[in-house]
Scaffold this motif. Structure first.
Motif, mmCIF file in Angstrom:
data_model
loop_
_atom_site.group_PDB
_atom_site.id
_atom_site.type_symbol
_atom_site.label_atom_id
_atom_site.label_comp_id
_atom_site.label_asym_id
_atom_site.label_seq_id
_atom_site.Cartn_x
_atom_site.Cartn_y
_atom_site.Cartn_z
ATOM 1 N N UNK A 459 44.979 42.455 55.462
ATOM 2 C CA UNK A 459 45.304 43.873 55.451
ATOM 3 C C UNK A 459 44.573 44.623 56.561
ATOM 4 N N UNK A 460 43.351 44.193 56.902
ATOM 5 C CA UNK A 460 42.617 44.849 57.979
ATOM 6 C C UNK A 460 43.328 44.732 59.308
ATOM 7 N N UNK A 461 43.855 43.549 59.603
ATOM 8 C CA UNK A 461 44.596 43.350 60.851
ATOM 9 C C UNK A 461 45.857 44.189 60.867
ATOM 10 N N UNK A 479 61.297 38.104 61.927
ATOM 11 C CA UNK A 479 59.865 37.824 61.803
ATOM 12 C C UNK A 479 59.447 38.126 60.371
ATOM 13 N N UNK A 480 58.731 37.200 59.756
ATOM 14 C CA UNK A 480 58.153 37.418 58.433
ATOM 15 C C UNK A 480 56.678 37.743 58.594
ATOM 16 N N UNK A 481 56.289 38.934 58.187
ATOM 17 C CA UNK A 481 54.895 39.355 58.194
ATOM 18 C C UNK A 481 54.331 39.139 56.785
ATOM 19 N N UNK A 482 53.395 38.212 56.649
ATOM 20 C CA UNK A 482 52.749 37.974 55.367
ATOM 21 C C UNK A 482 51.372 38.632 55.412
ATOM 22 N N UNK A 483 51.148 39.618 54.548
ATOM 23 C CA UNK A 483 49.911 40.389 54.564
ATOM 24 C C UNK A 483 49.107 40.065 53.302
ATOM 25 N N UNK A 484 47.930 39.472 53.484
ATOM 26 C CA UNK A 484 47.015 39.206 52.379
ATOM 27 C C UNK A 484 46.184 40.471 52.160
ATOM 28 N N UNK A 485 46.421 41.145 51.051
ATOM 29 C CA UNK A 485 45.826 42.452 50.799
ATOM 30 C C UNK A 485 44.677 42.320 49.800
ATOM 31 N N UNK A 486 43.450 42.368 50.309
ATOM 32 C CA UNK A 486 42.278 42.352 49.424
ATOM 33 C C UNK A 486 41.430 43.617 49.578
ATOM 34 N N UNK A 487 42.010 44.639 50.193
ATOM 35 C CA UNK A 487 41.353 45.942 50.353
ATOM 36 C C UNK A 487 40.000 45.818 51.055
ATOM 37 N N UNK A 488 39.996 45.047 52.141
ATOM 38 C CA UNK A 488 38.749 44.919 52.887
ATOM 39 C C UNK A 488 38.867 43.939 54.034
ATOM 40 N N UNK A 489 37.864 43.950 54.898
ATOM 41 C CA UNK A 489 37.757 42.955 55.962
ATOM 42 C C UNK A 489 37.063 41.733 55.361
ATOM 43 N N UNK A 490 37.865 40.772 54.920
ATOM 44 C CA UNK A 490 37.361 39.675 54.107
ATOM 45 C C UNK A 490 36.233 38.881 54.743
ATOM 46 N N UNK A 491 36.382 38.526 56.014
ATOM 47 C CA UNK A 491 35.335 37.745 56.676
ATOM 48 C C UNK A 491 34.028 38.528 56.748
ATOM 49 N N UNK A 508 34.848 47.512 53.258
ATOM 50 C CA UNK A 508 35.832 47.699 52.194
ATOM 51 C C UNK A 508 36.400 49.107 52.270
ATOM 52 N N UNK A 509 37.600 49.265 51.731
ATOM 53 C CA UNK A 509 38.282 50.554 51.769
ATOM 54 C C UNK A 509 39.308 50.588 50.641
ATOM 55 N N UNK A 510 39.874 51.751 50.321
ATOM 56 C CA UNK A 510 40.891 51.811 49.265
ATOM 57 C C UNK A 510 42.114 50.972 49.620
ATOM 58 N N UNK A 511 42.695 50.358 48.614
ATOM 59 C CA UNK A 511 43.877 49.521 48.833
ATOM 60 C C UNK A 511 45.056 50.372 49.294
ATOM 61 N N UNK A 512 45.821 49.803 50.212
ATOM 62 C CA UNK A 512 47.059 50.438 50.683
ATOM 63 C C UNK A 512 48.246 49.647 50.156
ATOM 64 N N UNK A 513 49.403 50.277 50.107
ATOM 65 C CA UNK A 513 50.642 49.599 49.740
ATOM 66 C C UNK A 513 51.421 49.308 51.014
ATOM 67 N N UNK A 558 50.815 40.124 49.683
ATOM 68 C CA UNK A 558 50.170 39.314 48.659
ATOM 69 C C UNK A 558 48.896 40.029 48.215
ATOM 70 N N UNK A 559 48.874 40.475 46.984
ATOM 71 C CA UNK A 559 47.746 41.254 46.475
ATOM 72 C C UNK A 559 46.716 40.295 45.888
ATOM 73 N N UNK A 560 45.574 40.206 46.558
ATOM 74 C CA UNK A 560 44.521 39.270 46.182
ATOM 75 C C UNK A 560 43.402 40.044 45.488
ATOM 76 N N UNK A 561 43.231 39.803 44.193
ATOM 77 C CA UNK A 561 42.241 40.565 43.438
ATOM 78 C C UNK A 561 40.976 39.770 43.137
ATOM 79 N N UNK A 562 41.041 38.460 43.287
ATOM 80 C CA UNK A 562 39.838 37.629 43.143
ATOM 81 C C UNK A 562 39.650 36.833 44.427
#
Length: 601
Positions: A459-461, A479-491, A508-513, A558-562
Motif C-alpha cells: 500500500x505504501x508503494x 495490467x493487474x495491480x495487486x496491492x497488499x494493504x497492511x496500513x503501513x510501510x511493512x519493511x 504506519x498510517x490510517x488504512x485506505x480503500x 488484499x487486506x492484511x490484518x496479521x
C-alpha cells in the motif's frame, strides 16, 4: 519546390520514430512542449504517453528498456518537472538501463537573469548540467541545431555501450526551433546498432571450460544480465548441455526456469536457504553471469565467496570486480559467450547435474509476535497464503511480473515460482517505492500481443505512484495491480520492531480503500476492482478476475490484518524453520550424478 529545413524538435521526433521506438513517456510543460508538438505531427509509430508524474514517466521508460531490450525514452520540462524525473533516471543509472531523458530548459536569453525555472547554473540557481552529471551516465546541453546529430549519436552511443545507463539531453526552449542540417547518410537504423558487440576472448572460453571440467561442484549464477542480453534460452540450453546446476538471484528470479531439475533456487536476502547452504558448504566454482553480486545478493553467501573460485562474465564487470577482488573477470556479451561455450568440445555432460537428494527449501511463514494470538472472527488472509493463491490462479501464461519494494516483494520473490514465459523485474538499484506501479505501463506497452503484466506492491508503494493507474485506465492496458494493504510501510515497521525494541515511528498510517481509489480513477472506463480479507473472499475475487479475462486494467486489494515475518535473511535467525518445495521431475535430457550424461538436444 522549396524544402523547409527541419527544426531540432522535428529532427529529434523523426529520428526516434525512425528507430522504431514506441513511446515517449513524460509530462508536458512550456519548455518541452515543442517536442510534444513534433511527436503529435508525426506520421509514425512513436507516441507520447502522458504519465501522471515525471518520476512515473522515468520508471516507465526504465521498465520498457529493461524488459524489452531497447532504449527507453522519457522527457520533462524544466524546474520541478526536471527534478521529479531525476528520481527514475537515478534508478536507470544504478541498474545499468539504457534510457534517453530529454529535458527542456528555459530559453537561452533568460539564463542567469531570473528566468522562471532557470537551472543554467549562472548566478545563484540550480545547475542542471552538474545535477545530471552526478546522476546520469552522460549529459549534454544542446546549444545549436548544427550540433544536433553528433550530440544525439554520442548520447545514445554512451547509453547502450559498456555498462549501460541513462543519457540526458538538455535543450533550451529556443534551441528546439533551431534548424538542423540533413540527417547523416550513415545514420544508424536503430539505437542498438550503435552498440559494439563484445565477443568473448579465446582465453575466457578456455578458462571457463577448464574450470567447469575440473570442478566437483560448479554452479552457474544467473543474474539480470542474462535476460537483458536475450540469453535465457541459451543459458538453459548450455546448462542442460553441460549438466551444470543454476541459481538465480533476487534481481531476476525468472532468468532460469524455477521448475527445471537443474534449478537450485534463488540466492539473496530473499533467497532460499537450501541454495545458500549448498553454495556455502559444497560449491567449489561459481560462474557468475550478468550480476555484480551486490550486497543484497551476496550477503547470505559470504562463505561461498570465500571458499569457491569465482568467475564473473559481464559486458561491464567493473562493479563485480570491485566487490569481489579475488574473482576472475571476463568482459563479454553473455549471448556470445554462451554460444561459444556451447560450441566448445569437452563440455558435454561435464558438470555433476542436480546434487543427490537436493531439495529446494523456503522459510516457513511465521506470524509476528504481536499478532500471534490475534484471531479474527471471519478468519484472516496471510500474505504468504495470498501469494500461493495468486501463483496458482492469477499469473498469465506469458507476460511480465513486476515486484515493488518491501515485505510483500520479499515474500513473493521467496515463495512464488514463476512460469518460464514470465519475465520478472525488481528495481534494486535505488530501490524506490512505486517503481513497479509505474514501470508496468512501460512493460505492457512494449509487450507482445497476448502478454499481460502483473504488479505486486504494498500500500505504501501504491500511495506514492498509484495515480499511474489512471494512465493504465486511459490506455486500456491489461495490467493487474495487486496491492497488499497492511496500513503501513511493512519493511520499515519490521525493522523498527526488530532493531528498535518495537518502537514504530513514521511507518504506519490510517488504512485506505484502494478499491474505492481505483473506481474513482476509472470513471466511466472499464476496469475491474475487488478486495479480499479472507481466503474465501480471495477465492471468489479470483473467480471474478478470471471472468474479467484481462479486458483492461484491474486492481486487487488484499487486506492484511496479521503480519508475518518476511523471509528476509537480515530479519531471521540462523535456525529459522524451513520447509521443502516440491521438486520437479527430471527430464531425460538432463543428467543426475547417478545417471549417464547425454547431450541436450
Amino acid at each position: 519546390m522549396i524544402r523547409v529545413q527541419q527544426t531540432v524538435a522535428d529532427a529529434l521526433a523523426g529520428a526516434l520514430n525512425d528507430w522504431g521506438l514506441e513511446a515517449l513517456y513524460g509530462v508536458s510543460g512550456a519548455n518541452i512542449e515543442d517536442l510534444h508538438d513534433a511527436v503529435h505531427r508525426l506520421d509514425g509509430g512513436l507516441r507520447s504517453i502522458a504519465a501522471r508524474s515525471e518520476n512515473g514517466a522515468a520508471f516507465m521508460a526504465d521498465a520498457h528498456a529493461r524488459i524489452h531490450g531497447t532504449l527507453g525514452l522519457c522527457c520533462a520540462t524544466s524546474g520541478g518537472g526536471m527534478m521529479n524525473l531525476a528520481v527514475g533516471v537515478a534508478e536507470s543509472r544504478q541498474s545499468g538501463v539504457p534510457v534517453l531523458a530529454i529535458v527542456g530548459q528555459v530559453p537561452t536569453r533568460l539564463e542567469g537573469v531570473g528566468g522562471f525555472q532557470d537551472s543554467s547554473g549562472l548566478g545563484d540557481v540550480v545547475d542542471a548540467e552538474a545535477l545530471w552529471g552526478a546522476i546520469a551516465k552522460d549529459v549534454c546541453v544542446l546549444r545549436s541545431g548544427t550540433a544536433f546529430w553528433s550530440v544525439l549519436r554520442a548520447l545514445v552511443t554512451s547509453a547502450v555501450n559498456g555498462r549501460q545507463g541513462p543519457s540526458v539531453l538538455l535543450v533550451p526552449k529556443d534551441v528546439f526551433s533551431h534548424p538542423v542540417p540533413a540527417r547523416p547518410m550513415d545514420w544508424p537504423v536503430s539505437p542498438m546498432t550503435l552498440r559494439t558487440a563484445l565477443p568473448p576472448s579465446g582465453a575466457a572460453v578456455a578458462d571457463i571450460t577448464a574450470a567447469i571440467r575440473s570442478a566437483h561442484r560448479p554452479v552457474i549464477v544467473a543474474g539480470p544480465g542474462v535476460q537483458r542480453a536475450g540469453a535465457c534460452d541459451q543459458l538453459l540450453a548450455f546448462a542442460e548441455h553441460a549438466c551444470v546446476p543454476v541459481v538465480t538471484t533476487m534481481e531476476d528470479t525468472g532468468a532460469f526456469p524455477a521448475d527445471h531439475p537443474l534449478a537450485l533456487g534463488i540466492i539473496g536476502t530473499a533467497g532460499h536457504p537450501s541454495a545458500h547452504r549448498h553454495l556455502n558448504t559444497e560449491v567449489d566454482l561459481l560462474v557468475v553471469l550478468g550480476s555484480a553480486l551486490e550486497i543484497m545478493v551476496r550477503a547470505p553467501i559470504r562463505a561461498a565467496l570465500d571458499r569457491a573460485r569465482i568467475i564473473v562474465v559481464d559486458p561491464a564487470p567493473q562493479r563485480a570486480a570491485a566487490a569481489l577482488p579475488t574473482s576472475d573477470v571476463h568482459r563479454a556479451d553473455l549471448n556470445l559467450l554462451l554460444d561459444a561455450l556451447w560450441a566448445t568440445p569437452g563440455l558435454t555432460g561435464a558438470g555433476p547435474g542436480r546434487p543427490n537428494r537436493y531439495e529446494v527449501t523456503r522459510f516457513l511463514p511465521t506470524v509476528v509476535e504481536e499478532h500471534r494470538h490475534v484471531r479474527l472472527p471471519q478468519g484472516d488472509l496471510l500474505q504468504s497464503e495470498a501469494i500461493a493463491m495468486l501463483a496458482e490462479r492469477a499469473l498469465p501464461d506469458s507476460g511480465h511480473l513486476l515486484f515493488d519494494a518491501g515485505n510483500c516483494a520479499a515474500s513473493a520473490l521467496h515463495y512464488m515460482a514463476t512460469p518460464q514465459a514470465l519475465t520478472t523485474t525488481i528495481a534494486l538499484g535505488m530501490g524506490g517505492m512505486g517503481y513497479a506501479v509505474a514501470g508496468a505501463i512501460g512493460a505492457q506497452l512494449g509487450a507482445a500481443d497476448g502478454d499481460r503484466t502483473i504488479v505486486l506492491c504494498g500500500d505504501g508503494a501504491f500511495l506514492m505512484l498509484g495515480m499511474e493507474l489512471h494512465t493504465a485506465v486511459e490506455l486500456g492496458l491489461p495490467i493487474l495491480f495487486v496491492v497488499f494493504n497492511n496500513a503501513g510501510h511493512g519493511m520499515c515497521v519490521t525493522r523498527q520492531q526488530r532493531f528498535f525494541e518495537g518502537r514504530v515511528e513514521a511507518s504506519r498510517y490510517p488504512a485506505a480503500s484502494f478499491v474505492e481509489i481505483a473506481r474513482g480513477l476509472a470513471g466511466n472506463h472499464d476496469m475491474w476492482a475487488g478486495a479480499a480479507s479472507t481466503p474465501v473472499e480471495l477465492d471468489a475475487a479470483l473467480d471474478s478476475l478470471q471472468a474479467w479475462n484481462g479486458n483492461g486494467p484491474a486492481l486487487l486489494e488484499l487486506i492484511i490484518q496479521r503480519e508475518e515475518m518476511p523471509p528476509f535473511t537480515p530479519f531471521l535467525s540462523a535456525d529459522a524453520p524451513e520447509g521443502v518445495l516440491p521438486s520437479p521431475a527430471l527430464p531425460r535430457t538432463v543428467a543426475t550424478p547417478d545417471a549417464s550424461r547425454p547431450t541436450a538436444a
